[in-house]
Motif scaffolding. Structure first.
Motif, PDB file in Angstrom:
ATOM      1  N   THR A 160       0.835  -1.203   0.000  1.00 44.59           N
ATOM      2  CA  THR A 160       0.000   0.000   0.000  1.00 44.59           C
ATOM      3  C   THR A 160       0.868   1.251   0.000  1.00 44.59           C
ATOM      4  O   THR A 160       2.040   1.229   0.377  1.00 44.59           O
ATOM      5  CB  THR A 160      -0.914   0.024   1.239  1.00 44.59           C
ATOM      6  N   HIS A 206      -7.314   0.288   4.638  1.00 44.40           N
ATOM      7  CA  HIS A 206      -8.359   1.126   4.048  1.00 44.40           C
ATOM      8  C   HIS A 206      -7.887   1.775   2.745  1.00 44.40           C
ATOM      9  O   HIS A 206      -8.712   2.350   2.016  1.00 44.40           O
ATOM     10  CB  HIS A 206      -8.801   2.203   5.033  1.00 44.40           C
ATOM     11  N   HIS A 209      -9.402  -1.016   0.667  1.00 44.66           N
ATOM     12  CA  HIS A 209     -10.776  -1.431   0.991  1.00 44.66           C
ATOM     13  C   HIS A 209     -11.470  -0.307   1.753  1.00 44.66           C
ATOM     14  O   HIS A 209     -11.060   0.044   2.860  1.00 44.66           O
ATOM     15  CB  HIS A 209     -10.783  -2.695   1.850  1.00 44.66           C
ATOM     16  N   ASP A 210     -12.530   0.253   1.184  1.00 40.11           N
ATOM     17  CA  ASP A 210     -13.248   1.341   1.857  1.00 40.11           C
ATOM     18  C   ASP A 210     -14.001   0.849   3.083  1.00 40.11           C
ATOM     19  O   ASP A 210     -13.989   1.484   4.135  1.00 40.11           O
ATOM     20  CB  ASP A 210     -14.237   2.010   0.891  1.00 40.11           C
ATOM     21  N   ARG A 211     -14.686  -0.279   2.940  1.00 41.39           N
ATOM     22  CA  ARG A 211     -15.542  -0.773   4.003  1.00 41.39           C
ATOM     23  C   ARG A 211     -14.914  -1.964   4.714  1.00 41.39           C
ATOM     24  O   ARG A 211     -13.952  -2.559   4.224  1.00 41.39           O
ATOM     25  CB  ARG A 211     -16.916  -1.168   3.440  1.00 41.39           C
ATOM     26  N   HIS A 212     -15.484  -2.293   5.873  1.00 43.86           N
ATOM     27  CA  HIS A 212     -14.975  -3.417   6.649  1.00 43.86           C
ATOM     28  C   HIS A 212     -15.591  -4.724   6.149  1.00 43.86           C
ATOM     29  O   HIS A 212     -16.350  -5.387   6.846  1.00 43.86           O
ATOM     30  CB  HIS A 212     -15.269  -3.214   8.141  1.00 43.86           C
ATOM     31  N   SER A 213     -15.230  -5.065   4.937  1.00 52.29           N
ATOM     32  CA  SER A 213     -15.729  -6.280   4.302  1.00 52.29           C
ATOM     33  C   SER A 213     -14.859  -7.471   4.698  1.00 52.29           C
ATOM     34  O   SER A 213     -13.838  -7.324   5.389  1.00 52.29           O
ATOM     35  CB  SER A 213     -15.695  -6.111   2.783  1.00 52.29           C
ATOM     36  N   SER A 215     -12.985  -9.020   2.698  1.00 55.02           N
ATOM     37  CA  SER A 215     -11.691  -8.780   2.036  1.00 55.02           C
ATOM     38  C   SER A 215     -10.821  -7.852   2.876  1.00 55.02           C
ATOM     39  O   SER A 215      -9.596  -8.035   2.966  1.00 55.02           O
ATOM     40  CB  SER A 215     -11.913  -8.183   0.647  1.00 55.02           C
ATOM     41  N   PHE A 216     -11.466  -6.861   3.488  1.00 55.60           N
ATOM     42  CA  PHE A 216     -10.718  -5.942   4.352  1.00 55.60           C
ATOM     43  C   PHE A 216     -10.065  -6.699   5.500  1.00 55.60           C
ATOM     44  O   PHE A 216      -8.865  -6.566   5.752  1.00 55.60           O
ATOM     45  CB  PHE A 216     -11.658  -4.867   4.896  1.00 55.60           C
ATOM     46  N   THR A 219      -7.214  -8.850   4.566  1.00 54.71           N
ATOM     47  CA  THR A 219      -5.994  -8.062   4.368  1.00 54.71           C
ATOM     48  C   THR A 219      -5.314  -7.771   5.701  1.00 54.71           C
ATOM     49  O   THR A 219      -4.098  -7.924   5.847  1.00 54.71           O
ATOM     50  CB  THR A 219      -6.317  -6.747   3.637  1.00 54.71           C
TER      51      THR A 219
END
Length: 243
Positions: A160, A206, A209-213, A215-216, A219
């Motif tokens: 990142t 973040h 990934h914008d949201r706490h999915s 996938s988040f 990661t």
């Protein structure tokens, strides 16, 4: 739509999700303990706030676990023998008189030393406030030096990038990511390094990934496999990270 709901002095960030097919309100907390309100498309803010008023005890219990948290430490007077917290450990404070215009705090790895002018020796409110400010200034300086170094340690491992890091006062959270800027609460310097690392990796994730999915969290878990334990520690002990 992101908003803030106030319960006394407690600020609760929440997000409203409107739905055309919904007729009732539903409150939920995701794994990050962030509040989400699902509302009918016609719902007004006043109606949402009324629902939150009705559920405020549930919100406090679920979001902050107030009944489970450690007691907030009593207010310090910054006298010799008191303890100051740093990186999750408690160190003895030694107060000495010196020819200094302002209180000055230093740390030798084993104990803190607070140098005072003789006029700051009394325990009146003005002297305590000046001493506290010296302690806070030291923490902010250390946080400004140490936390960005830890960000630089983890960013390459996640692949990142970020534009800048700000170590500052954040009232209602430990960190945030916005448009390439990572902001970290300076009070993290009081917490164990493993907790600092969790918050840092959380904010770096973040970037992708914008949201706490799922996938988040996958990661985050690549570098912090026990992130759930660390998040729980912060939930239960966050109110002890104070000066």
């Amino acid at each position: 739509m992101s908003k803030k709901y106030h319960i006394g002095q407690t600020v609760v960030p929440y997000e409203i999700r409107y739905s055309e097919n919904r007729e009732t309100f539903q409150l939920s907390l995701d794994e990050s303990m962030e509040l989400e309100v699902r509302a009918p498309i016609s719902a007004k803010i006043d109606e949402v706030e009324a629902v939150l008023d009705d559920r405020k005890d549930w919100i406090l219990d679920k979001l902050y676990g107030l009944a489970e948290q450690s007691d907030t430490p009593r207010q310090k007077e910054f006298l010799s023998g008191e303890k100051l917290q740093y990186r999750g450990r408690q160190y003895r404070l030694n107060v000495t008189e010196a020819d200094v215009p302002e209180p000055q705090l230093s740390f030798d790895g084993n104990e803190f030393t607070l140098k005072l002018h003789r006029f700051d020796a009394p325990g009146d409110s003005v002297s305590i406030r000046r001493k506290r400010q010296a302690v806070v200034d030291w923490y902010i300086q250390r946080a400004g030096e140490e936390l960005p170094e830890r960000v630089d340690r983890f960013a390459p491992k996640l692949g990142t990038q970020y534009d800048s890091i700000e170590v500052t006062e954040i009232d209602d959270r430990w960190g945030e990511y916005e448009n390439g800027i990572i902001r970290l609460n300076w009070r993290l310097i009081l917490s164990p390094v493993r907790i600092q690392d969790y918050v840092i990796v959380h904010e770096l994730a973040h970037e992708v990934h914008d949201r706490h999915s799922d996938s988040f969290w996958n990661t985050v878990g690549t570098l912090i496999p026990d992130y759930e334990d660390r998040r729980e520690w912060l939930r239960l002990n966050g109110n002890t990270l104070t000066v």
